[in-house]
Scaffold this motif. Sequence first.
Motif, mmCIF file in Angstrom:
data_model
loop_
_atom_site.group_PDB
_atom_site.id
_atom_site.type_symbol
_atom_site.label_atom_id
_atom_site.label_comp_id
_atom_site.label_asym_id
_atom_site.label_seq_id
_atom_site.Cartn_x
_atom_site.Cartn_y
_atom_site.Cartn_z
ATOM 1 N N CYS A 4 0.828 -1.191 0.000
ATOM 2 C CA CYS A 4 0.000 0.000 0.000
ATOM 3 C C CYS A 4 0.859 1.236 0.000
ATOM 4 O O CYS A 4 2.073 1.172 0.184
ATOM 5 N N ARG A 210 -3.682 -6.139 -4.237
ATOM 6 C CA ARG A 210 -3.716 -4.684 -4.365
ATOM 7 C C ARG A 210 -3.847 -4.256 -5.829
ATOM 8 O O ARG A 210 -4.574 -3.316 -6.144
ATOM 9 N N GLU A 213 -7.387 -4.634 -6.861
ATOM 10 C CA GLU A 213 -8.205 -3.593 -6.224
ATOM 11 C C GLU A 213 -8.106 -2.279 -7.003
ATOM 12 O O GLU A 213 -9.125 -1.607 -7.237
ATOM 13 N N ILE A 214 -6.899 -1.918 -7.407
ATOM 14 C CA ILE A 214 -6.713 -0.675 -8.154
ATOM 15 C C ILE A 214 -7.367 -0.769 -9.522
ATOM 16 O O ILE A 214 -8.012 0.173 -9.997
ATOM 17 N N SER A 217 -11.040 -0.287 -9.102
ATOM 18 C CA SER A 217 -11.455 0.943 -8.413
ATOM 19 C C SER A 217 -12.170 1.915 -9.348
ATOM 20 O O SER A 217 -11.793 2.084 -10.508
ATOM 21 N N LYS A 218 -13.194 2.543 -8.832
ATOM 22 C CA LYS A 218 -13.913 3.589 -9.563
ATOM 23 C C LYS A 218 -13.412 4.988 -9.198
ATOM 24 O O LYS A 218 -13.868 5.976 -9.760
ATOM 25 N N ASP A 219 -12.477 5.052 -8.270
ATOM 26 C CA ASP A 219 -11.916 6.333 -7.844
ATOM 27 C C ASP A 219 -10.934 6.815 -8.916
ATOM 28 O O ASP A 219 -9.931 6.136 -9.185
ATOM 29 N N ASP A 222 -7.134 6.646 -8.510
ATOM 30 C CA ASP A 222 -6.402 5.387 -8.644
ATOM 31 C C ASP A 222 -5.973 5.126 -10.084
ATOM 32 O O ASP A 222 -5.288 4.133 -10.349
ATOM 33 N N LYS A 223 -6.393 5.973 -11.004
ATOM 34 C CA LYS A 223 -6.068 5.803 -12.413
ATOM 35 C C LYS A 223 -4.867 6.675 -12.789
ATOM 36 O O LYS A 223 -4.510 7.614 -12.079
#
Length: 307
Positions: A4, A210, A213-214, A217-219, A222-223
Amino acid sequence: ANSCLRVGNLKRRTGSHFWQSMENLPIDIVLVRHGESEGNLAQAYSKKGDDSLWTSDFANRHTSNYRLTDRGREQAKGAGEYLKAHISEQFDNYYVSEYVRAQETAAILNIKNAKWHSEFYLREQDKGIFAGKSHKEREEEYTDTLSRLKKDSFYVAPPGGESMANSCLRVDRIINIWRSSCPGQKIICVCHGNIMTAFRVRLEGMNQTRYQEIEASKDPRDKIQHCQILHYSRRNPETGEIASTPHWMRSICPWDTSLSRNVWQDIVRPTYTTQDLWEEVNRVPQLLNNKKEEDVQDVITSSSIMA
């Protein structure tokens, strides 16, 4: 035990074997993604069901020759201004992918007296049979292949192309070049979104949990946006102390900082206790098992004969 990035608590840690293998890297590694390209624009339209940009001339152009769009050039100009104002006006070494869109971005950064090393190891992840195909065509022609890729976006490669794991091996070559050629320096590298993800995997020691997860991710933070900057450093941003390996990273989207976190984060690499390993294993349900004790003996006997 997921890898992380941790905000705050920027203490220095002793390295694992992996970190020790990365000693003598540059003090600062600045990665920049290229600006929006013709290919990015055409795929964005295709995802909305519009393939009008996929003319025969464009479809026959190799992806390495995509130019930037006007928006991409503006993004690159903004990235150059941000770099010079907030990171550095000059660097000790300059690296760029051989692909045209990366080279155009590097030129627009307009860094005074820059001498760029063009490096084919930095090329974008090879999409194999998907290259030169619109999103719509891929969905229509390669349904089964896309289904396999969705099951594992890290290890599975499109036919004729590279998996993310393959791309990480190329990144390892670049890291080794930097260890031998740029120890203690401040360097900049203009490349591609998937290759920057591969750098994240290797420099941050990102495990598969991890990574997935990235990917899911819709955040938007994170892109890796167009002209996104990933800045890795061995210099503690609070104390100025120099660590033996990169321990800190910040991510900046210069043209819209709401799309990035913009603050230094401490890189925390995972190590695993026996319990941690069991927790990782038990994320995956077991689907098959031996029916009875003699089946186990049959397998042991068969294995012994084959050995």
